[in-house]
Design a protein around this motif. Structure first.
Motif, mmCIF file in Angstrom:
data_model
loop_
_atom_site.group_PDB
_atom_site.id
_atom_site.type_symbol
_atom_site.label_atom_id
_atom_site.label_comp_id
_atom_site.label_asym_id
_atom_site.label_seq_id
_atom_site.Cartn_x
_atom_site.Cartn_y
_atom_site.Cartn_z
ATOM 1 N N MET A 171 3.888 20.260 66.368
ATOM 2 C CA MET A 171 5.332 20.043 66.429
ATOM 3 C C MET A 171 5.966 20.564 67.707
ATOM 4 O O MET A 171 7.028 20.101 68.100
ATOM 5 C CB MET A 171 6.007 20.726 65.237
ATOM 6 N N ASP A 172 5.349 21.559 68.339
ATOM 7 C CA ASP A 172 6.027 22.294 69.408
ATOM 8 C C ASP A 172 5.134 22.441 70.621
ATOM 9 O O ASP A 172 3.914 22.301 70.538
ATOM 10 C CB ASP A 172 6.461 23.677 68.906
ATOM 11 N N ALA A 173 5.747 22.741 71.753
ATOM 12 C CA ALA A 173 4.968 22.934 72.980
ATOM 13 C C ALA A 173 5.785 23.684 74.003
ATOM 14 O O ALA A 173 7.021 23.680 73.992
ATOM 15 C CB ALA A 173 4.518 21.585 73.555
ATOM 16 N N ALA A 174 5.049 24.312 74.911
ATOM 17 C CA ALA A 174 5.623 24.846 76.153
ATOM 18 C C ALA A 174 4.784 24.279 77.285
ATOM 19 O O ALA A 174 3.556 24.228 77.190
ATOM 20 C CB ALA A 174 5.564 26.369 76.159
ATOM 21 N N GLY A 175 5.452 23.790 78.318
ATOM 22 C CA GLY A 175 4.693 23.166 79.387
ATOM 23 C C GLY A 175 5.531 22.894 80.620
ATOM 24 O O GLY A 175 6.612 23.478 80.807
ATOM 25 N N VAL A 176 5.037 21.991 81.439
ATOM 26 C CA VAL A 176 5.650 21.667 82.722
ATOM 27 C C VAL A 176 5.941 20.172 82.773
ATOM 28 O O VAL A 176 5.077 19.349 82.413
ATOM 29 C CB VAL A 176 4.721 22.049 83.885
ATOM 30 N N VAL A 177 7.133 19.823 83.197
ATOM 31 C CA VAL A 177 7.470 18.410 83.347
ATOM 32 C C VAL A 177 6.569 17.805 84.425
ATOM 33 O O VAL A 177 6.562 18.260 85.572
ATOM 34 C CB VAL A 177 8.949 18.225 83.714
ATOM 35 N N ALA A 178 5.794 16.780 84.032
ATOM 36 C CA ALA A 178 4.873 16.126 84.962
ATOM 37 C C ALA A 178 5.495 14.901 85.608
ATOM 38 O O ALA A 178 5.154 14.544 86.742
ATOM 39 C CB ALA A 178 3.585 15.734 84.239
ATOM 40 N N ALA A 179 6.390 14.225 84.895
ATOM 41 C CA ALA A 179 7.041 13.024 85.410
ATOM 42 C C ALA A 179 8.288 12.770 84.575
ATOM 43 O O ALA A 179 8.392 13.233 83.433
ATOM 44 C CB ALA A 179 6.104 11.821 85.354
ATOM 45 N N VAL A 180 9.236 12.040 85.141
ATOM 46 C CA VAL A 180 10.469 11.709 84.423
ATOM 47 C C VAL A 180 10.769 10.231 84.581
ATOM 48 O O VAL A 180 10.367 9.600 85.559
ATOM 49 C CB VAL A 180 11.670 12.543 84.928
ATOM 50 N N GLY A 181 11.490 9.692 83.582
ATOM 51 C CA GLY A 181 11.940 8.317 83.665
ATOM 52 C C GLY A 181 13.033 8.147 84.705
ATOM 53 O O GLY A 181 13.671 9.118 85.142
ATOM 54 N N ALA A 182 13.291 6.898 85.066
ATOM 55 C CA ALA A 182 14.211 6.592 86.168
ATOM 56 C C ALA A 182 15.639 7.041 85.898
ATOM 57 O O ALA A 182 16.404 7.278 86.843
ATOM 58 C CB ALA A 182 14.182 5.093 86.450
ATOM 59 N N GLU A 183 16.033 7.181 84.623
ATOM 60 C CA GLU A 183 17.419 7.520 84.304
ATOM 61 C C GLU A 183 17.609 8.985 83.919
ATOM 62 O O GLU A 183 18.708 9.385 83.529
ATOM 63 C CB GLU A 183 17.909 6.615 83.171
ATOM 64 N N VAL A 184 16.575 9.788 84.039
ATOM 65 C CA VAL A 184 16.666 11.202 83.678
ATOM 66 C C VAL A 184 17.392 11.977 84.778
ATOM 67 O O VAL A 184 17.096 11.804 85.968
ATOM 68 C CB VAL A 184 15.263 11.798 83.452
ATOM 69 N N THR A 185 18.345 12.814 84.387
ATOM 70 C CA THR A 185 19.121 13.594 85.364
ATOM 71 C C THR A 185 19.052 15.098 85.123
ATOM 72 O O THR A 185 19.296 15.879 86.038
ATOM 73 C CB THR A 185 20.603 13.167 85.340
ATOM 74 N N ARG A 186 18.735 15.537 83.893
ATOM 75 C CA ARG A 186 18.797 16.964 83.558
ATOM 76 C C ARG A 186 17.527 17.713 83.921
ATOM 77 O O ARG A 186 17.540 18.946 84.018
ATOM 78 C CB ARG A 186 19.080 17.143 82.066
ATOM 79 N N PHE A 187 16.426 17.004 84.095
ATOM 80 C CA PHE A 187 15.149 17.656 84.369
ATOM 81 C C PHE A 187 14.462 16.959 85.538
ATOM 82 O O PHE A 187 14.741 15.788 85.827
ATOM 83 C CB PHE A 187 14.238 17.614 83.141
#
Length: 372
Positions: A119-135
């Motif tokens: 259910m849960d995780a801690a990690g690193v953002v590897a990629a984001v979608g084209a409309e993502v602005t917060r991360f």
């Protein structure tokens, strides 16, 4: 102690650490393009797969396509996750009484609909979608996928407006993973209840992932907390803020005549304190928080409680992104400390399931999926 078999709590240690599925998958497709300065994202990832219900041995490490984030989604490289009671319940199809058919559409009737648990995780953002602005790629995050599961894998996707927040500063990925499941659950139940100095709160199952978080959050608000747990966990729950401890092996808290109308809030994390059995312990206007609930209480407890001048609440399902940020802030400030019983390497996740199945874990069982 770190060994090639993963770090585990020694059998003689008095307390856990506290600190301030073959999957059915679509055809393989290219993974997201690597970001500058980050590890490349492979098209195939490793995951813990359980494609049938049963004991821990149904879980195996296998390969499955790496998910691709949508326009408003994040792809997160999982560093750490936990094996929780929820993973046990889904894997073993150990469902509270009366709920089997109701949850079949979600979890599956003959085979799991979600072969990758977690259910849960801690990690690193590897990629984001084209409309993502917060991360942005490289951000360290905590996330809760809840009943969507999928975190026992090297990568997982989550919506930008889903239950995701930046990882608390000062916590390792191991520690950060240990605040999510229990902290998320305890916070979403307790945020709807008025607790402060003078409040009496009982937590049944106070040494588990949810219970240990509930003890800390209630004590931080000034409540007098009674913890129901086993005797071996007394020092642990007192260190988290409990003022009184009831050893369930020696005393039935539900049968204590001196406890009648004693508590403002009961947090029920075990499944043996239904509304019918515990209502006499509540003060007028008191609240029973049903973290574990069977069919009867799910359907009738709220109505029966209202008639008795009480409240019975099975809790909201989500905290939302703002709630996740509040959770992270509580951990960053030291109000909510991670409680870690054992830590396993990803290849040992079957052993982690076995340990959770004993029913004796204290706090959280963490799995390190990839190196920090």
């Amino acid at each position: 102690m770190h060994t090639t078999e993963g770090r585990r709590a020694e059998a003689s240690a008095p307390e856990p650490t506290t600190r301030a599925e073959p999957a059915s998958a679509p055809a393989s497709r290219p993974g997201p393009a690597p970001q500058a300065g980050l590890e490349p994202v492979p098209p195939i990832m490793r995951a813990a797969i359980a494609d049938r219900f049963g004991p821990p041995e149904v879980v195996r490490i296998g390969e499955t396509p790496t998910p691709t984030p949508g326009p408003r989604e994040l792809l997160v490289r999982v560093r750490a996750t936990t094996v929780s009671i929820a993973d046990h319940r889904l894997r073993a199809r150990d469902i509270p009484r009366g709920l089997g058919l109701l949850v079949a559409a979600k979890i599956g009737l003959r085979r799991p609909r979600t072969p990758v648990l977690g259910m849960d995780a801690a990690g690193v953002v590897a990629a984001v979608g084209a409309e993502v602005t917060r991360f942005a790629p490289g951000d360290e995050v905590i996330l809760m996928r809840g009943q969507d599961f999928g975190c026992h894998a090297e990568f997982v996707v989550i919506a930008e407006d889903g239950e995701v927040a930046r990882k608390p500063a000062g916590l390792s990925f191991e520690e950060a993973a240990a605040i999510v499941f229990g902290g998320h659950t305890a916070l979403r139940f307790l945020e709807g209840v008025a607790i402060g100095p003078g409040s009496e709160v009982l937590v049944n199952g106070a040494s588990g992932a949810v219970g240990s978080a509930a003890v800390q959050l209630a004590a931080d608000r000034g409540a007098t907390v009674t913890a129901v747990t086993s005797g071996r966990n007394e020092a642990l729950v007192r260190s988290l803020g409990a003022s009184r401890v009831i050893d369930h092996a020696r005393e039935d808290f539900l049968a204590d005549p001196e406890a009648r109308s004693r508590y403002d809030v009961i947090v029920e994390c075990v499944g043996n304190a239904s509304f019918r059995r515990s209502r006499h312990l509540l003060r007028p206007g008191g609240t029973l928080l049903l973290v574990i609930v069977d069919l009867r209480d799910l359907l009738t407890a709220a109505r029966r409680a209202r008639r008795a001048g009480l409240v019975a609440d099975a809790g909201p399902e989500r905290l939302g992104p703002d709630g996740m940020s509040r959770l992270a802030a509580l951990a960053e400030s030291g109000v909510l400390r991670p409680v870690i019983d054992r830590t396993y390497a990803f290849d040992e996740i079957v052993d982690a399931h076995r340990y959770v199945d004993t029913g004796h874990k204290r706090g959280n069982v963490v799995v390190l999926v990839s190196d920090e």
